[in-house]
Design an enzyme around this catalytic site. Structure first.
Site, short mmCIF file in Angstrom:
data_model
loop_
_atom_site.label_atom_id
_atom_site.label_comp_id
_atom_site.label_asym_id
_atom_site.label_seq_id
_atom_site.Cartn_x
_atom_site.Cartn_y
_atom_site.Cartn_z
N SER A 91 -11.08 -0.25 -1.65
CA SER A 91 -9.84 -0.33 -0.85
C SER A 91 -10.13 -0.75 0.58
O SER A 91 -9.27 -1.32 1.25
CB SER A 91 -9.14 1.03 -0.82
OG SER A 91 -8.47 1.29 -2.01
N HIS B 83 -4.01 5.77 4.10
CA HIS B 83 -4.69 4.69 3.38
C HIS B 83 -4.19 3.32 3.84
O HIS B 83 -4.97 2.44 4.21
CB HIS B 83 -4.46 4.87 1.87
CG HIS B 83 -5.27 3.98 0.99
ND1 HIS B 83 -4.87 2.69 0.67
CD2 HIS B 83 -6.46 4.16 0.36
CE1 HIS B 83 -5.77 2.14 -0.13
NE2 HIS B 83 -6.74 3.01 -0.33
N ASP C 244 0.84 -1.20 0.00
CA ASP C 244 0.00 0.00 0.00
C ASP C 244 0.87 1.25 0.00
O ASP C 244 1.97 1.24 -0.58
CB ASP C 244 -0.93 -0.03 1.22
CG ASP C 244 -2.27 0.64 0.96
OD1 ASP C 244 -2.30 1.88 0.89
OD2 ASP C 244 -3.28 -0.07 0.82
#
Length: 541
Positions: free
Chosen positions: A468, A301, A78
């Site tokens: 995601s 994220h 990621d």
């Protein structure tokens, strides 16, 4: 007989689930769930809580209570992870074969001081780290435009022409180029109108009122007529006096052209920059690249993904991850803005496999993959090593049976990787989220992807949307299976997840029925998956 009974149970699962779901949700309730839903709704179950979560809490209470699983290493490929987060720091993977800070590759794995993972977006000395990138569509458009600069693209081979046309359709840079051409054409039309007025009224100051009163004599030129009407509309919208000279309206032409040229130039410059040049500088053939820096200000994220999978359970802090007995291995290949590079993705998968990960989460993707073969080979490597890969389906509201979202589970020869699960996103009431990609052949199942509550950088917590977020939900369930039933192969874990999905009755859904837009037709169900895994484990004894 036990095997036959087990198979019978598998076939009956959707019927059992539908029997439990004896009531649908009203439109009012659905609307209310968007703003009023339990913070941990993705962990709950429909039959008990009236939200289409995954039943993880029920699984812990009824199936996993008193049991201890095997430690599982999960690679989170990621944008980096806040490895010091209060709810994650105790479960971050540590490479015990490496001595911190000595500048030596102690374990001879090709990476110096990779204590907690690896950053493929940084220079070896750690002084440079890529934190902004551009889209692969634009990068490819720049590359191919330079390659074909002196070539008549009409003469390209069919495959090359098809690919170049695909890139041009996807590239925002190519779209800006077309926009500039369009604006330049409008400027030419305005110039034609100006010349028309000067010719028609040679000794008169042409005013806006003249524009209103004149019926042009170029009716066959539709673009010129359109520009004529647009000038009228601009005069009215700007509330210009009718006595003003008409040429005050012409100023829009150079303004539009200059703006379009500046925008194109800016996009071209940013898309031409190769941030990886510094990262790759001075590398010897076959030498690995990157550094061990994993936490960045834009690592929200990846931190969110890691928490959804395995934030420490039962510690009274923040929230509970889905899986326990986990070590998170952060691998950085993504920046929040721009697309990842295929070389980095391929290396990241191989790094995860070689360093002990048995589950990989990949919550990223793009619509162009110029070095797909590198990634395909890495996925095949993971498949051979029995490593499961879970990936988000993408957030373009596209049918990925037609518009591929990379990295894809389909190899170049059309064969499908047995170790890859592709996940779409659903709402608390069990319908596909409007942003989620879908595909009857290319999206395996769905999972909660709306306001999933998890960890953020700096000991924060928040809800996020997207495939995601749906991907780590499935990754967490897959990790539970690999932990409590370690004899299951990656392909077997995938099959169990596919067989035990929650089926939402079609009449309870909107226009897009999950049954028609995914392989399994349903939502991942941790409770039913663990139940079936337990049954299979017993029958195999």
């Amino acid at each position: 007989m036990k095997k036959l009974l087990g198979l019978f149970g598998v076939f009956m699962l959707p019927l059992c689930l539908n029997a439990q779901q004896n009531r649908g949700l009203t439109d009012a309730k659905k609307k209310d769930l968007f703003t009023h839903h339990p913070q941990n709704w993705h962990m709950l179950s429909f039959e008990k809580d009236s939200v289409y979560g995954i039943g993880a809490n029920k699984a812990y209470t009824e199936i996993l209570k008193g049991k201890t699983g095997k430690k599982v290493i999960v690679a989170v490929i990621d944008a980096g992870v806040d490895i010091d987060h209060e709810d994650l720091k105790s479960i971050i993977w540590t490479n015990k074969k490496e001595i911190p800070g000595n500048g030596i590759d102690d374990d001879h794995n090709g990476y110096i001081d990779d204590i907690h993972g690896w950053n493929f977006l940084g220079s070896a000395d750690g002084k440079t780290n890529i934190e902004f990138s551009t889209s692969e569509d634009d990068r490819e458009y720049v590359r191919l435009s330079k390659l074909y600069e002196h070539t008549d693209t009409a003469t390209l081979k069919a495959a090359d022409k098809k690919y170049f046309n695909l890139v041009k359709r996807k590239s925002a840079l190519a779209q800006s180029q077309r926009s500039l051409a369009g604006v330049q054409n409008l400027a030419v039309k305005i110039d034609s109108i100006d010349r028309y007025f000067k010719k028609t009224f040679p000794n008169k100051v042409v005013t806006i009122q003249t524009l209103y009163d004149t019926k042009p004599e170029f009716e066959k030129d539709k673009e010129l007529i359109l520009m004529f009407e647009l000038l009228k509309m601009r005069a009215q919208a700007s509330k210009y006096s009718a006595d003003l000279p008409v040429n005050v309206l012409y100023k829009i032409a150079p303004f539009m052209v200059n703006s379009a040229e500046a925008n194109l130039q800016s996009q071209f410059v940013s898309s031409s920059k190769d941030g990886r040049a510094v990262v790759m500088a001075g590398l010897k053939p076959a030498q690995n690249w990157g550094n061990n820096q994993l936490s960045f200000k834009n690592s929200d994220h990846g931190t969110h993904v890691a928490g959804a999978i395995a934030a420490v359970r039962g510690n009274g802090i923040g929230m509970d991850g889905i899986a326990d007995n986990v070590e998170i291995m952060p691998i950085r290949v993504v920046v929040p803005q721009g697309d990842e590079y295929d070389e980095d993705v391929a290396k990241a998968i191989r790094y995860a496999v070689d360093n002990g990960a048995t589950v990989i989460n990949m919550s990223f993707g793009k619509r162009i993959s110029p070095k797909k073969q590198l990634v395909d080979d890495a996925i095949k490597y993971a498949e051979k090593k029995d490593v499961l890969i879970v990936r988000g389906a993408g957030n373009f509201t596209e049918d990925t049976d037609q518009y591929v979202f990379y990295p894809s589970q389909f190899y170049a020869n059309g064969k499908k990787a047995s170790n890859v699960i592709t996940v779409g996103a659903i709402s608390p009431f069990g319908e596909i989220m409007g942003f989620s990609n879908y595909g009857k052949k290319s999206v395996d199942l769905f999972a909660p992807g709306f306001d999933v509550y998890s960890t953020g950088i700096g000991n924060t917590y928040s809800g996020m949307h997207g495939t995601s977020m749906a991907s780590p939900v499935v990754c967490g369930v897959a990790t539970l299976l690999r932990s409590y039933y370690p004899q299951l192969s990656a392909a077997e874990v995938k099959n169990i997840l596919m067989q035990t999905v929650t089926i939402v009755p079609e009449e309870w859904q909107g226009k897009q029925k999950l049954q028609n837009i995914s392989v399994s037709g349903g939502i991942v169900n941790a409770y039913q998956a663990l139940k079936l895994a337990a049954q299979q484990s017993q029958s195999s004894k």
